[in-house]
Design an enzyme around this catalytic site. Sequence first.
Site, PDB file in Angstrom:
ATOM      1  N   GLU A 114      -2.862  -8.952   3.700  1.00 58.85           N
ATOM      2  CA  GLU A 114      -3.130  -9.162   5.134  1.00 58.85           C
ATOM      3  C   GLU A 114      -4.542  -9.069   5.463  1.00 58.85           C
ATOM      4  OE1 GLU A 114      -1.785  -6.318   4.086  1.00 58.85           O
ATOM      5  OE2 GLU A 114      -2.215  -4.745   5.559  1.00 58.85           O
ATOM      6  N   CYS A 122       0.770  -1.334  -0.043  1.00 53.93           N
ATOM      7  CA  CYS A 122      -0.031   0.032   0.045  1.00 53.93           C
ATOM      8  C   CYS A 122       0.914   1.277   0.109  1.00 53.93           C
ATOM      9  CB  CYS A 122      -0.910  -0.004   1.124  1.00 53.93           C
ATOM     10  SG  CYS A 122      -2.295   1.125   0.966  1.00 53.93           S
ATOM     11  N   HIS A 178      -4.117  -4.731   0.182  1.00 52.48           N
ATOM     12  CA  HIS A 178      -3.690  -5.320   1.623  1.00 52.48           C
ATOM     13  C   HIS A 178      -3.805  -6.811   1.491  1.00 52.48           C
ATOM     14  CE1 HIS A 178      -3.008  -1.519   3.705  1.00 52.48           C
ATOM     15  NE2 HIS A 178      -3.966  -1.178   2.789  1.00 52.48           N
TER      16      HIS A 178
END
Lengths: 203, 256
Positions: free
Chosen positions: A182, A80, A180
Amino acid sequence: MNVAIVSSMPGNVMNLYRALKGLEQSLNVELLEKPSQSSFDVIFLPGVGHFEEAMRRLGENEMDKFLLNQAEKSFIVGICLGMQILFEESEESVSSRSVRGLGLLEGKVTKLKAQVLPHVGWNQVRFQNDKFKDLDGRYFYFVHSYRVLCEESLVVATCEYEEEFPVVVMKDKVLGVQFHPEKSHAVGKAFLKRVLECASSQR
Amino acid sequence: MLAKRIIACLDVKDGVVVKGRQFENLVYGGDPVELAQKYCDSCIDELVFLDITASLESRRTMIHVVKKVAEKTNIPFTVGGGIRDIETASELIYAGADKVSINTAAVENPKLIEKIASKFGSQAVVVAVDAKRTQLGFEVFILSGKKATGIKLEDWLRNVQELGAGEILLTSIDKDGTKEGFDLELISLARKVLKIPLIASGGAGTKQHFLEAFKAGADAALGASVFHFGLIDVQDLKRYLSQNKINVRLDCWEVE
């Protein structure tokens, strides 16, 4: 494999930490606030928030110099905002002058053109690279208002939000990702796995 | 293309999920962490946890819940309810929340929006707005819908946008808990004013209600009891939306 996450950046480092540990218990993951003498196979540069603020924080801890020095030895992954600061400069500044980034990749960061910003939510990613072929067309979670402008040759994947823009870039031992992983459920996990594979093939 | 988001909201009271009808008469719904995991695997796009008691004691419980959820799930989630200062917001974000939502405190102290946005970025600040039809048109209410503010919705939306809100979570007090459908007039009015994403909330009862909300201009739509009590299955809802030309994320299965 020795992995570090730069923790001197704004953003939730622990989410990435948990995601990486969830991939492989044996992965040695360290949080790195200051330059370190240890050697790492992969260094993750996460980050949310503001480009100028992020560069200031990296500078304060001398992590900017450290990352430039490590670039030869370690595989560097920006996520990001962490991806955006891999580039040369950004429009995102308080003073409305452009701000210098790390310059590990050629290109710059500009504001997205869309009517509604930030670009928040799950968007479909098109992968051009064979390594990520099975993830082509899957949805990943995004949160950002700025995008990268760079040469076609760096681009591994793109996505569309009123305009098409690069969302995964790679050159030699540097990889950047705009979404993202994650926070992208099962596909995010699969993506991180591929990234670690890319890193080990570059060792 | 960006997918329209389906969000499940979990109202949490003393560590358990409850559901209120028009903000009152709470009904027990289950363990927040267990529910969060279940939703994660059922293709929900995001989760919102609202701490509806927000006493000092329940705040500690909530932080524990947030930590657990961050450990056990890997989709974005927002935490709200009783956040009045930057310290509390920071504590929740450090515990693992991706975003915090502020409501009453934003009205009483609009600077809080700016403060959180400049520390964590606009994307971390969801401003929750509870609106009700009054002689003002749509009026903003605070304190769980109990207190009128005299502020017109449009003015407030412009204001919070200016202050750095990343998203608006707009709840219709008139429709909340009724299962009669979202307030479509409210959604389209807000959409006209806003340049940031809009989450519609209050009134979800059927799949068609979600379709209507998206057509009216919502970027995301939120449901609570319809999901908790299994009235609507998330994947089934998404298939329905997809058949009706709404772009949604349906591919939440594992990759080999």
